[in-house]
Design a protein around this motif. Structure first.
Motif, PDB file in Angstrom:
ATOM      1  N   LEU A  56      30.686 -34.862  28.300  1.00 47.70           N
ATOM      2  CA  LEU A  56      31.340 -33.859  27.462  1.00 47.70           C
ATOM      3  C   LEU A  56      30.273 -32.955  26.858  1.00 47.70           C
ATOM      4  O   LEU A  56      29.155 -33.383  26.623  1.00 47.70           O
ATOM      5  CB  LEU A  56      32.126 -34.550  26.340  1.00 47.70           C
ATOM      6  N   PRO A  57      30.620 -31.721  26.608  1.00 47.55           N
ATOM      7  CA  PRO A  57      29.595 -30.819  26.071  1.00 47.55           C
ATOM      8  C   PRO A  57      29.194 -31.195  24.655  1.00 47.55           C
ATOM      9  O   PRO A  57      30.009 -31.673  23.876  1.00 47.55           O
ATOM     10  CB  PRO A  57      30.291 -29.454  26.088  1.00 47.55           C
ATOM     11  N   ASP A  58      27.926 -30.997  24.350  1.00 51.31           N
ATOM     12  CA  ASP A  58      27.482 -31.147  22.971  1.00 51.31           C
ATOM     13  C   ASP A  58      27.844 -29.867  22.250  1.00 51.31           C
ATOM     14  O   ASP A  58      27.245 -28.818  22.471  1.00 51.31           O
ATOM     15  CB  ASP A  58      25.972 -31.392  22.921  1.00 51.31           C
ATOM     16  N   THR A  59      28.826 -29.978  21.387  1.00 53.55           N
ATOM     17  CA  THR A  59      29.396 -28.762  20.802  1.00 53.55           C
ATOM     18  C   THR A  59      28.384 -27.996  19.966  1.00 53.55           C
ATOM     19  O   THR A  59      28.527 -26.808  19.760  1.00 53.55           O
ATOM     20  CB  THR A  59      30.607 -29.122  19.934  1.00 53.55           C
ATOM     21  N   ARG A  60      27.366 -28.673  19.491  1.00 51.97           N
ATOM     22  CA  ARG A  60      26.397 -27.971  18.648  1.00 51.97           C
ATOM     23  C   ARG A  60      25.488 -27.046  19.449  1.00 51.97           C
ATOM     24  O   ARG A  60      24.821 -26.190  18.884  1.00 51.97           O
ATOM     25  CB  ARG A  60      25.554 -28.985  17.876  1.00 51.97           C
ATOM     26  N   GLU A  72      29.397 -19.865  19.990  1.00 51.54           N
ATOM     27  CA  GLU A  72      30.558 -19.837  19.104  1.00 51.54           C
ATOM     28  C   GLU A  72      31.843 -19.633  19.919  1.00 51.54           C
ATOM     29  O   GLU A  72      31.892 -18.781  20.814  1.00 51.54           O
ATOM     30  CB  GLU A  72      30.390 -18.680  18.096  1.00 51.54           C
ATOM     31  N   GLY A  73      32.846 -20.418  19.607  1.00 55.60           N
ATOM     32  CA  GLY A  73      34.140 -20.231  20.268  1.00 55.60           C
ATOM     33  C   GLY A  73      34.165 -20.698  21.713  1.00 55.60           C
ATOM     34  O   GLY A  73      35.099 -20.402  22.449  1.00 55.60           O
ATOM     35  N   ALA A  74      33.143 -21.428  22.123  1.00 56.42           N
ATOM     36  CA  ALA A  74      33.037 -21.786  23.541  1.00 56.42           C
ATOM     37  C   ALA A  74      34.201 -22.648  24.016  1.00 56.42           C
ATOM     38  O   ALA A  74      34.575 -22.596  25.179  1.00 56.42           O
ATOM     39  CB  ALA A  74      31.719 -22.509  23.797  1.00 56.42           C
ATOM     40  N   LEU A  75      34.772 -23.426  23.119  1.00 60.05           N
ATOM     41  CA  LEU A  75      35.812 -24.365  23.563  1.00 60.05           C
ATOM     42  C   LEU A  75      37.219 -23.776  23.515  1.00 60.05           C
ATOM     43  O   LEU A  75      38.186 -24.468  23.770  1.00 60.05           O
ATOM     44  CB  LEU A  75      35.748 -25.645  22.732  1.00 60.05           C
ATOM     45  N   ILE A  76      37.328 -22.534  23.164  1.00 62.02           N
ATOM     46  CA  ILE A  76      38.649 -21.901  23.181  1.00 62.02           C
ATOM     47  C   ILE A  76      38.878 -21.350  24.588  1.00 62.02           C
ATOM     48  O   ILE A  76      38.064 -20.581  25.093  1.00 62.02           O
ATOM     49  CB  ILE A  76      38.723 -20.740  22.183  1.00 62.02           C
ATOM     50  N   ALA A 109      29.902 -34.093   8.042  1.00 62.56           N
ATOM     51  CA  ALA A 109      29.426 -35.220   8.866  1.00 62.56           C
ATOM     52  C   ALA A 109      28.440 -34.622   9.864  1.00 62.56           C
ATOM     53  O   ALA A 109      28.836 -34.094  10.901  1.00 62.56           O
ATOM     54  CB  ALA A 109      30.589 -35.898   9.569  1.00 62.56           C
ATOM     55  N   ALA A 110      27.183 -34.673   9.520  1.00 58.50           N
ATOM     56  CA  ALA A 110      26.164 -34.026  10.358  1.00 58.50           C
ATOM     57  C   ALA A 110      25.807 -34.958  11.500  1.00 58.50           C
ATOM     58  O   ALA A 110      24.719 -35.510  11.573  1.00 58.50           O
ATOM     59  CB  ALA A 110      24.939 -33.702   9.516  1.00 58.50           C
ATOM     60  N   VAL A 111      26.748 -35.128  12.404  1.00 65.34           N
ATOM     61  CA  VAL A 111      26.610 -36.188  13.407  1.00 65.34           C
ATOM     62  C   VAL A 111      26.089 -35.660  14.725  1.00 65.34           C
ATOM     63  O   VAL A 111      26.352 -34.531  15.117  1.00 65.34           O
ATOM     64  CB  VAL A 111      27.968 -36.882  13.654  1.00 65.34           C
ATOM     65  N   LEU A 112      25.350 -36.506  15.400  1.00 63.48           N
ATOM     66  CA  LEU A 112      24.958 -36.220  16.768  1.00 63.48           C
ATOM     67  C   LEU A 112      26.141 -36.647  17.622  1.00 63.48           C
ATOM     68  O   LEU A 112      26.644 -37.748  17.488  1.00 63.48           O
ATOM     69  CB  LEU A 112      23.731 -37.060  17.122  1.00 63.48           C
ATOM     70  N   ASN A 113      26.595 -35.775  18.469  1.00 60.05           N
ATOM     71  CA  ASN A 113      27.822 -36.148  19.163  1.00 60.05           C
ATOM     72  C   ASN A 113      27.968 -35.410  20.478  1.00 60.05           C
ATOM     73  O   ASN A 113      27.370 -34.377  20.702  1.00 60.05           O
ATOM     74  CB  ASN A 113      29.023 -35.819  18.304  1.00 60.05           C
ATOM     75  N   GLU A 114      28.792 -35.989  21.310  1.00 64.31           N
ATOM     76  CA  GLU A 114      29.124 -35.313  22.554  1.00 64.31           C
ATOM     77  C   GLU A 114      30.453 -34.595  22.397  1.00 64.31           C
ATOM     78  O   GLU A 114      30.682 -33.560  22.945  1.00 64.31           O
ATOM     79  CB  GLU A 114      29.229 -36.324  23.689  1.00 64.31           C
ATOM     80  N   ASN A 115      31.318 -35.171  21.658  1.00 62.92           N
ATOM     81  CA  ASN A 115      32.637 -34.581  21.458  1.00 62.92           C
ATOM     82  C   ASN A 115      33.191 -35.230  20.203  1.00 62.92           C
ATOM     83  O   ASN A 115      33.075 -36.420  20.020  1.00 62.92           O
ATOM     84  CB  ASN A 115      33.540 -34.889  22.654  1.00 62.92           C
ATOM     85  N   ASN A 166      39.059 -24.201  17.631  1.00 56.73           N
ATOM     86  CA  ASN A 166      38.633 -25.496  17.134  1.00 56.73           C
ATOM     87  C   ASN A 166      37.404 -25.930  17.922  1.00 56.73           C
ATOM     88  O   ASN A 166      37.508 -26.424  19.027  1.00 56.73           O
ATOM     89  CB  ASN A 166      39.764 -26.518  17.324  1.00 56.73           C
ATOM     90  N   PRO A 167      36.218 -25.720  17.376  1.00 59.12           N
ATOM     91  CA  PRO A 167      35.016 -26.074  18.128  1.00 59.12           C
ATOM     92  C   PRO A 167      34.646 -27.537  17.987  1.00 59.12           C
ATOM     93  O   PRO A 167      33.558 -27.946  18.378  1.00 59.12           O
ATOM     94  CB  PRO A 167      33.955 -25.171  17.499  1.00 59.12           C
ATOM     95  N   HIS A 168      35.537 -28.320  17.412  1.00 61.28           N
ATOM     96  CA  HIS A 168      35.305 -29.765  17.285  1.00 61.28           C
ATOM     97  C   HIS A 168      34.150 -30.074  16.337  1.00 61.28           C
ATOM     98  O   HIS A 168      33.522 -31.109  16.485  1.00 61.28           O
ATOM     99  CB  HIS A 168      35.002 -30.404  18.648  1.00 61.28           C
ATOM    100  N   TYR A 169      33.870 -29.202  15.418  1.00 62.71           N
ATOM    101  CA  TYR A 169      32.801 -29.493  14.479  1.00 62.71           C
ATOM    102  C   TYR A 169      33.294 -30.478  13.419  1.00 62.71           C
ATOM    103  O   TYR A 169      34.483 -30.591  13.151  1.00 62.71           O
ATOM    104  CB  TYR A 169      32.323 -28.215  13.776  1.00 62.71           C
ATOM    105  N   SER A 170      32.321 -31.132  12.827  1.00 55.32           N
ATOM    106  CA  SER A 170      32.660 -32.156  11.840  1.00 55.32           C
ATOM    107  C   SER A 170      32.188 -31.757  10.449  1.00 55.32           C
ATOM    108  O   SER A 170      31.930 -32.610   9.619  1.00 55.32           O
ATOM    109  CB  SER A 170      32.018 -33.481  12.233  1.00 55.32           C
TER     110      SER A 170
END
Lengths: 642, 497
Positions: free
Chosen positions: A464-468, A472-476, B124-130, B395-399
């Protein structure tokens, strides 16, 4: 850290999990620096890498190269670390204590036991009690439903080996329910108790001993040791002293709560046998258990148990006879059908959310179910025909469906004219079947389709992509724009190099399927409109399905349409191996070990080169399953790494 | 930048002058009445897919002439109540907000405002894939693998939460629904060094049967468990088992022993009437959740259990909410659609009424001496797997800016009737190693981990009960670009709650 940008494709710390991307960790600094500079200058061409490298300053190039060259390849990921842990010797087993008979050695495996998957548990209960008894217990199905569903993280529900309090509570609930119902119903007890014709059978110690020998043997799927039998008998005696009316029912519940019933053995846990003959028989029971759970999802039947009593079973004709008999059994067709539903992701059907304008005259009733049934029928005809292979699965046009909605979607006449109908020439194999194209909503999703093929047909996990790291807005998803076709919208959306690092593996596969709309109807053009904001603006776009698939490492020619895509996949070694690997994983109820992967490759090659059938692959693989307890020596291999 | 002159007290005074109620500080007012022996409970409530900020936070505070001057100042001048990053926050009394608090936190919450704490600006400054990872709400980690222990399970195994062996350490329930990620757990426990998910119950009827079992068969159950115990021990001692399999069987053994305790509940008080439902039937959703609420309340009143996890939905829930007019797509899809604020408000408002149902049933006198209700003695945390933001930008899935709404005061340990905002004005969160920020996202807040630590401490859990590996802190500390967050000792709770 600039190097973090590379992780998305080249893996954490530059240790790649995907064969399409090389591992960077541990490479020579000069080499890495030279390659990055070559990409940056354009000397070396790559759409993705050029874009990535162009954003690096000269200092960044040095930093990135220095970073990856400094990472030791031994700095393994957690998964690999787990693998190493599993390779450690287990326990304090003295190898000399293992039984040896000629060339036979009983190997050790990391998954020596495994909880029955929920469906396996239910099927086993039904076979153990008898369908008549199980079906007559009105609350039993409800209590079974309280056991947690297996999850699909391993690809298939039966691979799940998690255990929670709720599992145990569910098992206890089931055992209790059966005990209570048996205690209340004399007729039911008679059906379960094998020696019930005797007078006062329930209180007759001889009869109970006989029952333990029969029922517990089947429940444990092996012969019981004397101390196990006596322990169960003592349990009954103590229960009998408290309440003779309920003692027998309690005994049944007790057996159903035994770990030997709830967990199945992969291979010999019993090393204390003092003679080889007993150990061989014991392994035979393991073997027939592996066969029955592999093909039937349930315990062995009487014939398999009887076969296991023959010392020579695994090396006799009877092994092949039993496998053939099992393959002909309807239980196999049902259980293997579940494999296809889980592999192809149509066990859970999409939520229906089509608009009325889109679905038009197609009958909505049971739409997705009818489509799933049609694919079931197709698979059934390919697999059990016994002559058709993976290539046919990917390319055949045979079809069998009475559902008017599906016939309309395929453009077939209203009524079937023969059993040997074919879908039109614009379709080929499983990828073009309605249920695989139905999206639940009007717009088809080429990315989802492409991702499915990449992961399930080619066995290339994308993660899955690392959203960070995304823009910006990439997942829309791209908004419909009447000026652009769906393909063009997605191409524009996923153009950034970071997106392309994964999307170049998904998009082309999905774009080729764009000739099918969100309901699976064939089309040459698509109409794009934005009714909410600009109802007048509707434009028709010609579908462009030409794409390079990126499925081989060598340079590829583009394919023109879905039929060519299916043929390319059907002929692909990677896809053939992927299919056999998934089938083997399913019948083993666990990830494969190294030796099994080798067998998978050989069987896939055999199928491709000699026109082999899926049926024969399954038959031959089950032979390996039967023999796996004696042919693999000390195989403790990282299951998670595959 | 900071404005020490505008003290919190002054703000409150001003607010009171404008007929707004003072916040309720039970830790001050009731301290002498509270008994240390009163059990505290922790109830986490999970809903999925994040919240639209305009639906969740107070935005309709009224027109200028309707609101207190200080509230106006709070809105107009975001710096006026900001004290600096280390202890910086601004706050107002929830009772000072005219009209409903927000579209989701509607008028039904009004009777409970004095027992509520709404928090904004916890990242939640998390390292994450999703980030559709349900455990994030209670673990502070954003990864599905490896799993990390969640605070509810730390509490459930704390000697300070349970001084004696309880009937059940935690009760975890979920309403089944459509989700591609429903296998992802919410709650994770450590048992015998194995970190494994706590699988929630999916059917209220099963929970009922567990809490109030049919008397018949109880003795038989006990003797069966005793007998199997021995058999299991023998199997565990088999040296050919792999380490992992042995640990799983050890867990199995523990589960059996816990079940043995459970076959005879200590108390059968408060047996609730459940509505007839089919847990797989989507149309029964309202009754399913109401049944769960009744069971949780019954378990609290009987003191059968003190830690609860109520999952209103699975992570990335895709329920279609066919009974809500105007909701034309499933929940998850809507959060990825622009202009979906209205249907999302309807969905979350529907969930909110279930939360109110729980509050209502818990707000009954428990201790006649202090007048405390069951709710007063509980900590209820309504959270989410995703953050609060303007979803019109997708919704960029940010926390960042996680959903945090607390109820009850944990037997006087939580200061309520407050809306606290920890966001640092005019400071965006750095989202990328290169310093890139999320322009449409919330401002920089405080680490979400601090809340998790606070909640554990308020339940009486000590550091050594969660810092099992000796490392200070709880949750993920790996993402902190440009050192924006001050993690300090990693052991500190959230200031001022």
């Amino acid at each position: 850290m600039k190097a973090a940008h590379c992780f998305a494709c080249h893996g954490d710390s530059g240790i790649s999990k995907n064969s399409s991307f090389p591992t960077l960790a541990g490479r020579d600094f000069s080499y890495l620096e030279a390659q990055l500079l070559a990409f940056k200058s354009g000397e070396r061409k790559s759409e993705i890498m050029s874009a990535m490298a162009s954003s690096l300053s000269d200092k960044d190039v040095v930093d990135v190269a220095a970073y990856f060259s400094s990472v030791s390849i031994n700095e393994v990921s957690p998964k690999t670390a787990n693998l190493e842990k599993q390779q450690l010797p287990m326990g304090e087993v003295d190898p000399t204590a293992l039984c040896q008979a000629g060339t036979m050695k009983f190997g050790q495996k990391s998954h020596a036991i495994k909880r029955l998957a929920k469906d396996e548990y239910k099927r086993t209960l039904w076979d153990l009690l008898g369908a008549d008894v199980a079906n007559s217990l009105p609350a039993l199905a409800g209590v079974i439903s309280s056991i947690p569903n297996d999850d699909m993280t391993g690809g298939f529900a039966n691979v799940d080996w998690s255990l929670s309090e709720n599992h145990v509570a569910g098992y206890l609930g089931v055992a209790n329910e059966i005990g209570v119902q048996l205690a209340d119903d004399f007729k039911l007890r008679k059906q379960v108790l094998s020696c019930s014709k005797r007078q006062n059978s329930e209180t007759d110690a001889t009869c109970i001993e006989q029952f333990i020998g029969d029922f517990a043997t089947r429940a444990y799927r092996r012969q019981l040791k004397e101390n196990e039998k006596s322990s169960l008998f003592e349990f009954w005696q103590q229960a009998d002293e408290k309440d003779s009316n309920r003692a027998f029912s309690s005994l049944v519940s007790r057996i159903l709560m035994s770990p030997h019933f709830l967990f199945r053995r992969e291979t010999g846990l019993n090393i204390e046998y003092d003679n080889c003959a007993k150990a061989v028989i014991d392994e035979n029971f393991n073997s027939v258990t592996r066969l029955s759970y592999g093909l039937w999802g349930t315990m062995p039947d009487q014939e398999l148990f009887a076969a296991a009593m023959d010392q020579d079973f695994l090396f006799s004709e009877n092994l092949d006879n039993q496998i053939s008999r099992m393959l002909d059994d309807p239980k196999t067709k049902e259980w293997i059908n579940r494999f296809f539903r889980q592999w192809l992701h149509f066990e859970e059907l999409p939520v229906e959310g089509y608009s009325w304008g889109f679905i038009e005259e197609i009958d909505r009733a049971h739409l997705h179910k009818s489509a799933a049934d049609e694919l079931d029928n197709f698979i059934h005809q390919i697999v059990w025909n016994q002559t058709k292979g993976f290539y046919d699965l990917m390319t055949s046009r045979i079809v069998q469906t009475d559902a008017p909605a599906i016939r309309k979607i395929y453009g077939l006449p209203e009524n079937a004219i023969s059993y040997s109908e074919l879908v039109p020439e614009n379709r080929a194999g499983i990828l073009t079947r309605a249920i695989k194209l139905m999206n639940g909503v009007d717009l088809a999703s080429p990315v989802k389709r492409g991702k499915f093929i990449r992961q399930q047909i080619l066995c290339e996990p994308l993660g899955l992509p690392d959203t960070r790291l995304l823009p910006e807005g990439a997942l829309i998803p791209p908004k419909p724009d009447y000026r652009l076709s769906t393909r063009q919208s997605w191409e524009a959306k996923t153009k950034p190099a970071l997106c392309q690092s994964c999307h170049h593996l998904m998009n082309p596969l999905g774009f080729v399927l764009e000739t099918y709309d969100g309901l699976g109807r064939y089309r040459l053009n698509e109409q794009i409109s934005v009714p909410e904001t600009n109802p007048e603006a509707i434009r028709e776009h010609k579908i462009d399905t030409v794409a390079i698939l990126n499925i081989n490492s060598a340079s590829e020619s583009p394919v023109n349409n879905a039929v060519e895509l299916s043929e390319a996949l059907g002929s692909s070694t990677k896809a053939n191996q992927c299919f056999v690997k998934q089938l083997a994983t399913y019948v083993n109820s666990r990830p494969l070990i190294t030796e099994e992967l080798e067998i998978v490759r050989n069987l896939a090659t055999e199928m491709m080169e000699n026109d082999g059938s899926i049926y024969s692959v399954l038959r031959d693989y089950m032979r390996h399953v039967a023999l796996s307890g004696v042919t693999y020596q000390n195989s403790i291999v990282g299951l998670q790494s595959q | 930048m900071s404005s020490p002159d505008f003290s919190k007290r002054r703000f409150l005074k001003g607010a009171a002058g404008a007929s707004l109620a003072l916040p309720f500080f039970p830790s001050l007012s009731l301290a002498s009445d509270l008994s240390e022996d009163k059990p505290k409970r922790f109830i986490s409530i999970f809903s999925a897919n994040g919240q639209h900020d305009s639906n969740w936070y107070p935005t309709t505070l009224g027109t200028f002439d309707q609101m207190a001057v200080d509230v106006k100042r709070w809105l107009d001048d975001p710096l006026s109540w900001f004290y600096g990053n280390d202890r910086g926050y601004r706050e107002m009394a929830l009772t000072s907000i005219p009209g409903p608090i927000s579209k989701v936190i509607g008028p039904e919450f009004d009777p409970y405002r004095e027992k509520m704490l709404l928090i904004r600006g916890l990242d939640a400054a998390v390292l994450n894939e999703n980030t559709h990872i349900a455990t994030k709400m209670l673990s502070g980690f954003g990864e599905g693998s490896p799993l990390r222990v969640t605070i509810d399970q730390v509490m459930a195994r704390s000697k300070n939460v349970y001084k004696t062996e309880p009937w059940m350490r935690s009760l975890n329930v979920v309403m089944n629904g459509q989700s591609e990620m429903k296998y992802l757990p919410m709650s994770v426990a450590r048992r015998n060094e194995i970190i494994s998910p706590v699988v929630p119950y999916t059917d209220p009827n099963v929970v009922f049967q567990k809490m109030f079992p049919t008397p018949i068969g109880q003795d038989a159950k006990k003797s069966i468990i005793d007998s199997v115990d021995e058999e299991l021990n023998q199997l565990i001692s088999n040296q050919r088992l792999s380490y992992d399999d042995r640990q799983k069987l050890n867990n199995h053994l523990e589960f059996m022993r816990e079940l043995e305790l459970q076959v005879a509940p200590k108390n059968t008080c408060g047996r609730p009437e459940l509505m007839s439902i089919n847990s797989e039937n989507e149309e029964d959703a309202d009754d399913i959740l109401k049944n769960y609420v009744r069971l949780i309340v019954a378990a609290i009143k009987c003191d059968l259990c003190r830690v609860f996890n109520l999952q209103l939905a699975h992570t990335q829930d895709q329920r279609s909410f066919s009974w809500l007019t105007g909701v034309r797509s499933n929940h998850h899809n809507l959060t990825h659609s622009a202009d979906a604020a209205e249907p999302l408000a309807k969905i979350n408002r529907w969930y909110s009424l279930l939360v109110v149902e729980l509050l209502k049933q818990l707000d009954e006198i428990e201790d006649p001496v202090s007048g405390n209700t069951y709710l007063d003695n509980s900590l209820v945390f309504w959270g989410n797997e995703s953050g609060v933001r303007n979803l019109n930008f997708g919704n960029p899935h940010y926390s960042n800016d996680m959903q945090v709404l607390l109820f009850g005061n944990g037997n006087g340990s939580l200061k309520t009737n407050r809306f606290i905002d920890y966001q640092k004005p005019e400071t965006k969160i750095i989202m990328r190693p290169d310093g890139g920020v999320d322009e449409n996202g919330p401002n920089l807040g405080r680490p979400y981990n601090e809340l998790l630590i606070s909640l554990m401490m308020k339940m009486g859990v000590s550091h050594d009960e969660w810092e099992l590996n000796g490392e200070p802190g709880f949750g993920d500390y790996r993402v902190n670009y440009k050192n924006q967050y001050d993690f300090g000792s990693r052991r500190a709770p959230l200031p001022s709650i």
